[in-house]
Scaffold this active site. Sequence first.
Site, PDB file in Angstrom:
ATOM      1  N   HIS A  66     -88.802  42.116 -66.024  1.00  9.06           N
ATOM      2  CA  HIS A  66     -89.677  42.871 -65.121  1.00  9.06           C
ATOM      3  C   HIS A  66     -88.896  43.233 -63.870  1.00  9.06           C
ATOM      4  O   HIS A  66     -87.742  42.818 -63.699  1.00  9.06           O
ATOM      5  CB  HIS A  66     -90.959  42.096 -64.793  1.00  9.06           C
ATOM      6  N   HIS A  68     -88.775  44.118 -59.450  1.00  5.94           N
ATOM      7  CA  HIS A  68     -89.304  44.008 -58.093  1.00  5.94           C
ATOM      8  C   HIS A  68     -88.829  45.248 -57.333  1.00  5.94           C
ATOM      9  O   HIS A  68     -87.792  45.212 -56.669  1.00  5.94           O
ATOM     10  CB  HIS A  68     -88.784  42.737 -57.400  1.00  5.94           C
ATOM     11  N   ASP A  79     -94.081  34.139 -60.921  1.00  4.93           N
ATOM     12  CA  ASP A  79     -93.068  34.350 -61.954  1.00  4.93           C
ATOM     13  C   ASP A  79     -92.610  33.019 -62.547  1.00  4.93           C
ATOM     14  O   ASP A  79     -92.512  32.866 -63.770  1.00  4.93           O
ATOM     15  CB  ASP A  79     -91.846  35.070 -61.372  1.00  4.93           C
ATOM     16  N   CYS A 119     -78.693  14.423 -59.875  1.00  2.00           N
ATOM     17  CA  CYS A 119     -78.699  15.125 -58.590  1.00  2.00           C
ATOM     18  C   CYS A 119     -77.860  16.394 -58.629  1.00  2.00           C
ATOM     19  O   CYS A 119     -78.201  17.395 -57.984  1.00  2.00           O
ATOM     20  CB  CYS A 119     -78.248  14.200 -57.451  1.00  2.00           C
ATOM     21  N   HIS A 183     -73.831  11.550 -54.008  1.00  3.06           N
ATOM     22  CA  HIS A 183     -75.219  11.999 -54.163  1.00  3.06           C
ATOM     23  C   HIS A 183     -75.403  13.282 -53.366  1.00  3.06           C
ATOM     24  O   HIS A 183     -74.838  13.441 -52.277  1.00  3.06           O
ATOM     25  CB  HIS A 183     -76.189  10.928 -53.661  1.00  3.06           C
ATOM     26  N   HIS A 195     -84.116  16.119 -53.653  1.00  4.96           N
ATOM     27  CA  HIS A 195     -83.018  15.435 -54.334  1.00  4.96           C
ATOM     28  C   HIS A 195     -83.542  14.645 -55.529  1.00  4.96           C
ATOM     29  O   HIS A 195     -84.744  14.584 -55.783  1.00  4.96           O
ATOM     30  CB  HIS A 195     -82.254  14.531 -53.352  1.00  4.96           C
TER      31      HIS A 195
END
Length: 244
Positions: A66, A68, A79, A119, A183, A195
């Site tokens: 589609h 925009h 969406d 993560c 991390h 996170h």
Amino acid sequence: MIEEKILAHALECAPQESCGFVIKTNFGQRYIPCRNIALDPTEYFEISPDDWIKAHAEGELIALVHSHPDGIPVLSQTDRTMQQRTNLPWWLVCNNKIYKFNNIAPLIGRAFKHGVMDCYTLFRDAYHLAGINLPDFYREDEWWKKEQSLYLDNMEKTQFYRVNDIQPGDIILVCLGSEKANHSAIYCGDQYVLHHCPQRLSKRDVYSGYWLNYTDSIWRHKQWQPYGFTAICNDMAASSNLMY
């Protein structure tokens, strides 16, 4: 050829949103333009049921397409909600370009599995929705206890640079039970981060206390655009809707 037809259809439909499918047949892939029967087709799209049936009958659905016409090149909250239901990649036409989005798992509420859904996966998928595709790489369990520094070794290689300030969309690297940055968290503004910690579901958290005290560094991508964070917010909102 398919992309040319998709762009031509979007231009023909503007200022209304175009819609269609990419299908796979015995003769290869092709684009099937569909009718947008939405009540306000300049704001959103709804594919005609007859066109859905036709597309299914003619081949395997590869992607939903589609446009925009006057929007930004990211998937809206609606969406993302609908993409989860269709379980398809979605291709988006914006500014005469085609942006391709895989049907990733919602960013909030993911179960943790190191190297598969962790993560870095969250960080990578969030940036995919923002229009920046990052490489995947093998990461063995507890790599930070060995002679490896996967995050710091790869940030500059993937066009990130260190910053001293912080803005939504920036990546925060944290030393989680280690002296190494092992991390990652995505800064969401207003002292919140997104996170995914081991043995927990991915979630938003307050960026204070442990996370703030054990921050190693903050990084920003060279291609980052403000609308990228809109894409991440849209997914988080869609994730919340899917949970209820």
